[in-house]
Design an enzyme around this catalytic site. Structure first.
Site, short mmCIF file in Angstrom:
data_model
loop_
_atom_site.label_atom_id
_atom_site.label_comp_id
_atom_site.label_asym_id
_atom_site.label_seq_id
_atom_site.Cartn_x
_atom_site.Cartn_y
_atom_site.Cartn_z
N LEU A 32 34.22 67.37 57.32
CA LEU A 32 34.08 67.23 59.10
C LEU A 32 35.37 68.41 59.73
CD1 LEU A 32 34.27 63.59 59.23
CD2 LEU A 32 32.00 64.87 58.89
N GLY A 33 36.45 69.12 59.27
CA GLY A 33 37.32 69.62 60.82
C GLY A 33 38.01 69.72 59.43
N VAL A 40 39.53 66.46 57.89
CA VAL A 40 38.70 65.40 57.51
C VAL A 40 38.11 65.34 57.08
CG1 VAL A 40 38.39 63.80 59.51
CG2 VAL A 40 40.14 64.73 59.61
N VAL A 105 33.82 58.84 63.75
CA VAL A 105 32.43 58.83 64.86
C VAL A 105 31.41 59.58 65.22
CG1 VAL A 105 33.43 58.78 67.57
CG2 VAL A 105 34.91 58.29 65.60
N ASP A 145 48.74 65.28 73.22
CA ASP A 145 47.93 66.13 73.04
C ASP A 145 46.61 66.04 73.02
OD1 ASP A 145 47.43 68.70 72.27
OD2 ASP A 145 46.95 68.35 70.60
N ASP A 163 43.22 62.35 67.57
CA ASP A 163 44.35 63.20 66.93
C ASP A 163 45.52 62.67 68.00
OD1 ASP A 163 45.78 65.05 66.53
OD2 ASP A 163 44.58 66.70 66.31
#
Length: 332
Positions: A32-33, A40, A105, A145, A163
């Site tokens: 996903l990333g 992830v 999500v 962040d 995050d």
């Protein structure tokens, strides 16, 4: 001998980075990333027959990122709020990497959502961001962040703050659990009972170390002044997010501009002391009421009154106009 293509190199890198999920109920579906700390994956949980997001620290060597990911899992597990992604599971993989499984999500990043949503909807989403951050602050967690890329907006309007890997956590939240966490089935190494102090003012967040994203860091955070980082640091970042959501408005309304200015004041003492006060001012603005950050002139007060009661004012004016017309025509 010809070199490998970029696509082939990418494929080899992805294969070599694949986590060892043997002995766990998870199977990777796709990536996903990737971020600075971990990758992830979308994974299938065979135990409950559902899809989950699986965050895995990128490299087994070195403990900094591993400790921080374990800390992030514990923080999220204790912050049970509709605006914070729930954690389902956590542990260590056979290859030495830490992981945690969380709700997958579906939706859009706030940056993408803001391109099409009208200003009132953006502000309502911002209110929900404030609610989640205020909840975290009440439980001793400072995000550090906050930025549009770390906020997801779901297909039904749900807003989630993501995050929490560089969060600053009050020591009371990091107390060892009462019992050891249960092992996975089949068993894998469990989380350590008391994680190292990554995310507090330890080796990773010592004075002079800068954690955060340029453009969304308060001045004290950008200087690496860890001792001065508190809830007002997140208030500054929320002000920066509000400024981002107002982009495209040539001249934002003065009350909104005043809210943003107060949230982003250089000195922490000049900002909203709590996220709840920032959210309260925004709610007053959306309700058509005066806000604490802006002192209205009499012209602004009249204009705000007219906006708030636009419909009844228009009905009264229409009624008076009809009476005048009836008097004029019937009197002839």
């Amino acid at each position: 001998m010809s070199g490998l293509s970029d696509a082939a190199l990418r494929h080899l890198r992805e294969v070599s980075d694949q986590p060892d999920l043997s002995g766990t109920p998870y199977e990777v579906i796709e990536t996903l990333g990737r971020g600075g700390m971990g990758t992830v994956y979308l994974a299938h949980d065979s135990r409950l027959d559902r899809e989950v997001a699986l965050k895995v620290v990128q490299l087994p060597e070195g403990t900094g990122d591993l400790d921080r990911l374990l800390l992030e899992a514990r923080v999220l597990a204790r912050l049970e709020h509709p605006g914070i992604v729930p954690v389902h599971d956590a542990g260590l993989l056979p290859d030495g990497r830490a992981f945690y499984a969380m709700k997958h999500v579906r939706g859009y990043g706030l940056d993408e959502y803001a391109r099409t949503a009208p200003i009132p909807e953006r502000l309502r989403a911002f209110e929900r961001i404030c609610e989640a951050v205020a909840f975290a602050h009440a439980h001793g967690v400072i995000h550090r962040d906050l930025k549009p890329e770390n906020v997801m907006v779901g297909p039904f309007g749900e807003v989630l703050v993501m995050d929490w890997g560089v969060a600053k956590v009050r020591p009371r939240l990091l107390s060892p659990p009462r019992t050891s966490p249960p092992a996975l089935t089949p068993p894998t190494p469990s989380l350590p009972a008391s994680p190292p102090p990554a995310g507090r003012e330890g080796a990773k967040t010592a004075h002079g170390t800068i954690l955060g994203t340029p453009g969304y860091m308060a001045p004290e955070q950008a200087r690496g002044d860890v001792a001065r980082i508190d809830e007002r640091t997140d208030v500054w970042a929320l002000g920066a997010i509000l400024a981002f959501l107002l982009e495209g408005e040539e001249t934002p309304p003065r009350p909104l501009a005043a809210i943003r200015r107060r949230a982003m004041a250089d000195e922490p003492d000049e900002r909203y002391p709590k996220v709840e006060e920032l959210a309260a001012d925004l709610s007053l603005y959306l309700a058509g009421l005066p806000v604490g950050a802006h002192r209205e002139g009499w012209m602004e007060r009249i204009a705000r009154f007219a906006r708030r009661y636009r419909t009844p004012i228009l009905l009264i004016l229409a009624y008076l106009l009809m009476r005048v017309l009836l008097i004029f025509f019937l009197g002839r």
